[in-house]
Write a protein that holds these residues in place. Structure first.
Motif, PDB file in Angstrom:
ATOM      1  N   ARG A  72       0.838  -1.201   0.000  1.00  0.00           N
ATOM      2  CA  ARG A  72       0.000   0.000   0.000  1.00  0.00           C
ATOM      3  C   ARG A  72       0.869   1.246   0.000  1.00  0.00           C
ATOM      4  O   ARG A  72       0.624   2.190  -0.745  1.00  0.00           O
ATOM      5  N   TRP A  73       1.893   1.258   0.843  1.00  0.00           N
ATOM      6  CA  TRP A  73       2.816   2.397   0.904  1.00  0.00           C
ATOM      7  C   TRP A  73       3.485   2.605  -0.449  1.00  0.00           C
ATOM      8  O   TRP A  73       3.517   3.715  -0.977  1.00  0.00           O
ATOM      9  N   LEU A  74       3.990   1.541  -1.041  1.00  0.00           N
ATOM     10  CA  LEU A  74       4.687   1.663  -2.312  1.00  0.00           C
ATOM     11  C   LEU A  74       3.753   2.066  -3.439  1.00  0.00           C
ATOM     12  O   LEU A  74       4.139   2.835  -4.320  1.00  0.00           O
ATOM     13  N   ALA A  75       2.539   1.576  -3.429  1.00  0.00           N
ATOM     14  CA  ALA A  75       1.600   1.910  -4.508  1.00  0.00           C
ATOM     15  C   ALA A  75       1.388   3.413  -4.591  1.00  0.00           C
ATOM     16  O   ALA A  75       1.420   3.997  -5.681  1.00  0.00           O
ATOM     17  N   GLY A  76       1.187   4.064  -3.455  1.00  0.00           N
ATOM     18  CA  GLY A  76       0.995   5.509  -3.453  1.00  0.00           C
ATOM     19  C   GLY A  76       2.261   6.266  -3.774  1.00  0.00           C
ATOM     20  O   GLY A  76       2.238   7.265  -4.518  1.00  0.00           O
ATOM     21  N   MET A  77       3.391   5.812  -3.248  1.00  0.00           N
ATOM     22  CA  MET A  77       4.660   6.490  -3.492  1.00  0.00           C
ATOM     23  C   MET A  77       5.068   6.404  -4.958  1.00  0.00           C
ATOM     24  O   MET A  77       5.615   7.354  -5.518  1.00  0.00           O
ATOM     25  N   ARG A  78       4.791   5.279  -5.589  1.00  0.00           N
ATOM     26  CA  ARG A  78       5.154   5.089  -6.999  1.00  0.00           C
ATOM     27  C   ARG A  78       4.401   6.030  -7.923  1.00  0.00           C
ATOM     28  O   ARG A  78       4.787   6.209  -9.078  1.00  0.00           O
ATOM     29  N   ARG A  79       3.329   6.623  -7.449  1.00  0.00           N
ATOM     30  CA  ARG A  79       2.552   7.559  -8.274  1.00  0.00           C
ATOM     31  C   ARG A  79       3.192   8.949  -8.344  1.00  0.00           C
ATOM     32  O   ARG A  79       2.753   9.783  -9.134  1.00  0.00           O
ATOM     33  N   ALA A  80       4.174   9.208  -7.510  1.00  0.00           N
ATOM     34  CA  ALA A  80       4.789  10.544  -7.491  1.00  0.00           C
ATOM     35  C   ALA A  80       5.405  10.853  -8.853  1.00  0.00           C
ATOM     36  O   ALA A  80       6.176  10.053  -9.388  1.00  0.00           O
ATOM     37  N   PRO A  81       5.117  12.021  -9.413  1.00  0.00           N
ATOM     38  CA  PRO A  81       5.674  12.375 -10.718  1.00  0.00           C
ATOM     39  C   PRO A  81       7.107  12.901 -10.656  1.00  0.00           C
ATOM     40  O   PRO A  81       7.716  13.152 -11.700  1.00  0.00           O
ATOM     41  N   LEU A  82       7.622  13.057  -9.433  1.00  0.00           N
ATOM     42  CA  LEU A  82       8.979  13.590  -9.274  1.00  0.00           C
ATOM     43  C   LEU A  82       9.656  12.908  -8.096  1.00  0.00           C
ATOM     44  O   LEU A  82       9.056  12.771  -7.030  1.00  0.00           O
ATOM     45  N   ILE A  83      10.874  12.464  -8.315  1.00  0.00           N
ATOM     46  CA  ILE A  83      11.724  11.937  -7.237  1.00  0.00           C
ATOM     47  C   ILE A  83      13.036  12.709  -7.297  1.00  0.00           C
ATOM     48  O   ILE A  83      13.631  12.862  -8.378  1.00  0.00           O
ATOM     49  N   VAL A  84      13.478  13.216  -6.151  1.00  0.00           N
ATOM     50  CA  VAL A  84      14.795  13.851  -6.053  1.00  0.00           C
ATOM     51  C   VAL A  84      15.593  13.089  -5.012  1.00  0.00           C
ATOM     52  O   VAL A  84      15.114  12.879  -3.887  1.00  0.00           O
ATOM     53  N   VAL A  85      16.789  12.661  -5.396  1.00  0.00           N
ATOM     54  CA  VAL A  85      17.655  11.923  -4.480  1.00  0.00           C
ATOM     55  C   VAL A  85      18.819  12.836  -4.081  1.00  0.00           C
ATOM     56  O   VAL A  85      19.695  13.118  -4.906  1.00  0.00           O
ATOM     57  N   PRO A  86      18.843  13.322  -2.821  1.00  0.00           N
ATOM     58  CA  PRO A  86      19.982  14.120  -2.358  1.00  0.00           C
ATOM     59  C   PRO A  86      21.154  13.203  -2.001  1.00  0.00           C
ATOM     60  O   PRO A  86      20.959  12.146  -1.392  1.00  0.00           O
ATOM     61  N   HIS A  87      22.343  13.617  -2.384  1.00  0.00           N
ATOM     62  CA  HIS A  87      23.566  12.859  -2.096  1.00  0.00           C
ATOM     63  C   HIS A  87      24.523  13.738  -1.303  1.00  0.00           C
ATOM     64  O   HIS A  87      24.546  14.954  -1.471  1.00  0.00           O
ATOM     65  N   ALA A  88      25.321  13.099  -0.476  1.00  0.00           N
ATOM     66  CA  ALA A  88      26.355  13.789   0.303  1.00  0.00           C
ATOM     67  C   ALA A  88      27.729  13.336  -0.177  1.00  0.00           C
ATOM     68  O   ALA A  88      27.932  12.152  -0.455  1.00  0.00           O
ATOM     69  N   ASN A  89      28.655  14.281  -0.243  1.00  0.00           N
ATOM     70  CA  ASN A  89      30.018  13.984  -0.688  1.00  0.00           C
ATOM     71  C   ASN A  89      30.989  14.302   0.453  1.00  0.00           C
ATOM     72  O   ASN A  89      31.375  15.463   0.647  1.00  0.00           O
ATOM     73  N   GLU A  90      31.348  13.287   1.203  1.00  0.00           N
ATOM     74  CA  GLU A  90      32.265  13.451   2.333  1.00  0.00           C
ATOM     75  C   GLU A  90      33.583  14.077   1.907  1.00  0.00           C
ATOM     76  O   GLU A  90      34.116  14.966   2.580  1.00  0.00           O
ATOM     77  N   SER A  91      34.128  13.644   0.773  1.00  0.00           N
ATOM     78  CA  SER A  91      35.447  14.125   0.363  1.00  0.00           C
ATOM     79  C   SER A  91      35.454  15.629   0.099  1.00  0.00           C
ATOM     80  O   SER A  91      36.474  16.289   0.309  1.00  0.00           O
ATOM     81  N   ALA A  92      34.314  16.193  -0.315  1.00  0.00           N
ATOM     82  CA  ALA A  92      34.258  17.645  -0.528  1.00  0.00           C
ATOM     83  C   ALA A  92      34.503  18.392   0.779  1.00  0.00           C
ATOM     84  O   ALA A  92      35.149  19.438   0.802  1.00  0.00           O
TER      85      ALA A  92
END
Length: 200
Positions: A73-93
């Motif tokens: 149920r959780w995935l069914a609703g989440m999969r409908r999102a028209p936008l996904i943004v994945v934030p990443h962290a760069n330790e070396s920076a």
């Protein structure tokens, strides 16, 4: 919308209208606000993978969803999102930034860091996206990528080794949603979480 109202309305939304894409100018504002988050030494050691096309979003869910997760149920609703943004962290920076002359460290040891600020700062950026979504009349949800699926995620999108995803944010127009059972716990009272002057 007044800022206090944005904060009050912010909640994790888990179901979206798949037929209403997020307008491009709103996507740009979400990202512009994200990169205005504070960062230690102004290192800005973050990066954002933006997934708007259906094929990209399907590839994200295929790569990150554990088999037999039991949360259909959780995935069914989440999969409908028209936008996904994945934030990443760069330790070396951050390690490189704090080895520069104005910071005074000559090594790039993580022992100097009381907490991994690269994760904290990427989290700040994610929060600004969540708040911007509310201000734009959208819903959003921050969630984690299961550790056992990180390699599949990296392979699916060619994410360089130095960038670590700290989670993902789904964004879109809200659809009918169910309240998280966790909310039954209630918000902890201020006198349980705030100490003034000293702890006891």
């Amino acid at each position: 919308m007044e800022f206090a109202e944005v904060v009050r309305r912010r909640r994790m939304v888990r179901n979206y209208d798949p037929d209403r894409p997020v307008p491009p100018d709103v996507v740009d504002r979400l990202l512009d606000h994200a990169v205005r988050a504070p960062s230690a030494g102004f290192a800005q050691g973050w990066a954002f993978l933006v997934l708007e096309e259906l094929a990209d979003r399907d590839r994200f869910w295929a790569a990150t969803t554990p088999d037999g997760g039991g949360r259909e149920r959780w995935l069914a609703g989440m999969r409908r999102a028209p936008l996904i943004v994945v934030p990443h962290a760069n330790e070396s920076a951050y390690l490189r930034r704090y080895a520069e002359p104005d910071k005074g460290w000559t090594d790039q040891s993580t022992d100097r860091w009381p907490v991994p600020y690269w994760h904290v700062d990427a989290g700040f950026a994610a929060l600004l996206m969540l708040l911007t979504a509310v201000d734009e009349g959208l819903g959003a949800c921050f969630f984690g990528i299961p550790p056992q699926r990180l390699a599949a995620y990296r392979d699916a999108f060619g994410v360089p080794a130095e960038y670590q995803p700290i989670g993902a944010v789904t964004i879109g127009y809200r659809a009918a949603d169910h309240r998280s059972p966790s909310l039954r716990r209630g918000r902890r009272p201020m006198d349980e979480v705030v100490r003034r002057g000293r702890w006891n």
